[in-house]
Design a protein around this motif. Structure first.
Motif, PDB file in Angstrom:
ATOM      1  N   HIS A  96       7.177  -2.606   9.659  1.00  0.00           N
ATOM      2  CA  HIS A  96       5.745  -2.737   9.972  1.00  0.00           C
ATOM      3  C   HIS A  96       5.131  -1.341   9.886  1.00  0.00           C
ATOM      4  O   HIS A  96       4.645  -0.787  10.878  1.00  0.00           O
ATOM      5  CB  HIS A  96       5.544  -3.354  11.357  1.00  0.00           C
ATOM      6  N   HIS A  98       2.486   1.455   8.749  1.00  0.00           N
ATOM      7  CA  HIS A  98       1.090   1.629   8.336  1.00  0.00           C
ATOM      8  C   HIS A  98       0.923   3.070   7.904  1.00  0.00           C
ATOM      9  O   HIS A  98       1.330   3.990   8.626  1.00  0.00           O
ATOM     10  CB  HIS A  98       0.116   1.302   9.469  1.00  0.00           C
ATOM     11  N   ALA A 130       2.775  -3.316   6.421  1.00  0.00           N
ATOM     12  CA  ALA A 130       2.384  -4.666   6.836  1.00  0.00           C
ATOM     13  C   ALA A 130       0.870  -4.853   6.814  1.00  0.00           C
ATOM     14  O   ALA A 130       0.229  -4.964   7.850  1.00  0.00           O
ATOM     15  CB  ALA A 130       2.938  -4.943   8.226  1.00  0.00           C
ATOM     16  N   TYR A 161      -4.208  -7.441   3.613  1.00  0.00           N
ATOM     17  CA  TYR A 161      -3.979  -8.555   4.536  1.00  0.00           C
ATOM     18  C   TYR A 161      -4.408  -9.846   3.866  1.00  0.00           C
ATOM     19  O   TYR A 161      -5.402  -9.888   3.134  1.00  0.00           O
ATOM     20  CB  TYR A 161      -4.801  -8.379   5.805  1.00  0.00           C
ATOM     21  N   LYS A 206       1.564 -10.126   4.235  1.00  0.00           N
ATOM     22  CA  LYS A 206       1.190 -10.103   5.658  1.00  0.00           C
ATOM     23  C   LYS A 206      -0.019 -11.002   5.877  1.00  0.00           C
ATOM     24  O   LYS A 206      -1.095 -10.764   5.312  1.00  0.00           O
ATOM     25  CB  LYS A 206       0.866  -8.670   6.077  1.00  0.00           C
ATOM     26  N   HIS A 257       4.964  -8.953  16.353  1.00  0.00           N
ATOM     27  CA  HIS A 257       4.335  -8.654  17.653  1.00  0.00           C
ATOM     28  C   HIS A 257       4.711  -9.526  18.840  1.00  0.00           C
ATOM     29  O   HIS A 257       5.014  -9.028  19.890  1.00  0.00           O
ATOM     30  CB  HIS A 257       2.801  -8.710  17.581  1.00  0.00           C
ATOM     31  N   ASP A 363       4.192  -0.245  13.582  1.00  0.00           N
ATOM     32  CA  ASP A 363       2.803  -0.656  13.785  1.00  0.00           C
ATOM     33  C   ASP A 363       1.997   0.447  14.455  1.00  0.00           C
ATOM     34  O   ASP A 363       1.417   0.244  15.512  1.00  0.00           O
ATOM     35  CB  ASP A 363       2.714  -1.955  14.579  1.00  0.00           C
TER      36      ASP A 363
HETATM   37 ZN   LIG Z   1       0.020  -3.803  12.001  1.00  0.00          ZN
END
Ligand SMILES: [Zn+2]
Length: 488
Positions: A96, A98, A130, A161, A206, A257, A363
């Motif tokens: 994940h 970024h 992600a 996304y 994602k 998550h 994340d």
């Molecule tokens: Zn994220």
């Protein structure tokens, strides 16, 4: 402390004789440099313990022998001699990742060049981003790294996304529209989006803020292309657009998550959690808990030295650092009650036999003077702090991540025939997980890097240089519907 590697010429072996003498090794480019890693210990991602390393031989980008008794190197070879307190691991994988930063509080943008170096210096040799705000930037950097024109981890991309989150935080409730994912998006448009991004070479999709109907189409179309999907499912604040159970039933491969919508243990329904976990185990659905993100500022305050062990602010330009510091600390991503619930979900999955389904993802969308590459070690620490054994966490960061991305034939363990993604750390991360961040060598795709040099090259580099340098750092949201789709 590392003893360095030497170019050592031994005997009059030429490269071709050397390769003929080792016919049991896989075919590799004989002109490629060979490297022998000797000494120290190996944690090979399939075991719960370390064993002594007699020798790992690399040729070009490949591991050609493990536990080899060979103790000489040839004219084209390097020797990396380890000390007895060093441990060799497979390179880490961030599920994940970024590459995004937000300097103006107007939305994140992706910066892949310097963030790649920070990731690599932290021993992360593969990332899957992600959900990208600037997919083309990730693709460009991915290709450069692949072609040997840039340094960085293996960048596995996601494209943008899939869902209303393409418009970042502008979409709060299901009724809000997003030009990049309109509320009246048609089934064909969704399939075309999956096809378009598949053709750019993305590894997985994602999903965030798509309806159950849209989610099903995305998953089905992704599967047609052999792509996996994952989802952030608690999307419109308190509205559950797709439940975890429904998403798994539809064929989602991983969950990000959280498993329940509950914001505290008091709100949670243990039966619902048990049902979800059983389905995850039955269908072998991976779980990426991102604990360091949920813990965020609270967890950093509680474990100040274990969470912040180096000055990450120095990698920002002075101007960018000023912007971030002037904004101050963002509010916590969650409170302790929610954090406890996320930990319960993780531990319940583990206790039910799901250790092999846990993956590691940071994340870390950067709103502070902290960086995603370092966040990887905050996540490893948070997973151990939550109660997982160190070996389980190290496997989550290596082999589980490789399997979840379908690249375990290439990386994830130290095995002949796999790519040379190997890190050497000082200390024993099976005893102390923070040893995993004390990195002596990073070998990515067969290339040996000195983590300190990588980090030094990033100092004062991330972010805008001054007020005339904002353009690159401003979020742009391209509409889904426009004549020329080639410039997406
Ligand atoms: Zn994220």
């Amino acid at each position: 402390m590392w003893l360095g590697y030497w170019f050592i010429a031994i005997f009059a072996f030429c490269a071709s004789n050397f390769s003929q003498a080792q016919t049991s090794w896989p075919e590799t480019n004989t002109s490629a440099t060979t490297t022998l890693i000797r000494g120290g210990w190996i944690f090979d991602s399939l075991r719960d313990e370390r064993r002594r390393n007699s020798g790992i031989l690399l040729q070009g980008d490949q591991i050609v022998a493990v536990d080899t008794a060979q103790d000489t190197v040839t004219i084209n070879s390097k020797l990396i001699q380890l000390t007895d307190d060093q441990t060799i691991l497979s390179g880490f994988i961030d599920l994940h990742a970024h590459y995004s930063l937000d300097f103006f509080y107007e939305g994140r943008v992706d910066e892949a060049y310097y963030n790649s170096l920070v990731y690599l210096a932290n021993g992360v040799t593969s990332t899957w981003s992600a959900g990208e705000m600037n997919p083309q930037r990730i693709i460009d950097q991915r290709n450069k790294i692949q072609d040997g024109e840039a340094i960085g981890p293996r960048l596995l991309s996601s494209g943008p996304y899939f869902g209303g989150f393409r418009c970042e935080y502008d979409v709060k409730v299901a009724e809000d529209d997003c030009v990049a994912w309109p509320n009246d998006i048609t089934d064909d448009e969704i399939r075309q989006e999956v096809d378009y991004w598949t053709n750019t070479g993305i590894r997985s999709i994602k999903i965030k803020q798509s309806t159950p109907h849209e989610t099903k189409i995305i998953i089905d179309q992704a599967k047609k292309h052999g792509l996996t999907t994952t989802g952030h499912l608690a999307n419109y604040l308190v509205e559950y657009d797709v439940s975890t159970l429904d998403a798994i039933t539809m064929g989602m491969d991983r969950i990000e998550h959280q498993l329940l919508l509950a914001l505290s243990p008091q709100e949670a329904d243990p039966n619902e959690l048990a049902e979800i976990i059983q389905l995850m185990i039955d269908k072998q659905v991976y779980y990426d808990p991102n604990l360091q993100m949920y813990g965020s500022v609270n967890l950093r305050q509680k474990h100040i030295h274990d969470m912040i062990w180096t000055d990450e602010a120095k990698y920002f330009t002075p101007y960018a650092k000023g912007l971030l510091e002037a904004r101050g600390s963002p509010p916590p991503e969650s409170d302790w009650a929610e954090y406890r619930q996320r930990v319960i979900e993780l531990l319940e999955l583990y206790k039910a036999g799901g250790a092999n389904l846990i993956v590691t993802g940071t994340d870390e969308p950067v709103y502070t003077t902290l960086l995603a590459g370092f966040a990887y070690h905050r996540e490893l620490f948070a997973l151990v702090d939550a109660g997982l054994p160190n070996a389980v966490v190290l496997k989550a960061g290596t082999i589980n991540g490789a399997k979840a991305l379908g690249i375990d034939n290439l990386v994830g363990t130290i095995k002949p025939g796999k790519l040379a993604d190997i890190i050497v750390v000082n200390g024993n991360p099976l005893k102390d997980i923070t040893a995993a961040r004390d990195i002596a060598h990073v070998i990515a795709n067969g290339i040996i890097h000195n983590p300190n040099n990588l980090l030094q090259s990033v100092e004062n580099r991330i972010g805008p240089k001054n007020k005339d340098d904002h353009e690159f750092w401003m979020l742009e949201i391209p509409p889904l519907r426009r004549e020329n789709t080639s410039s997406r």
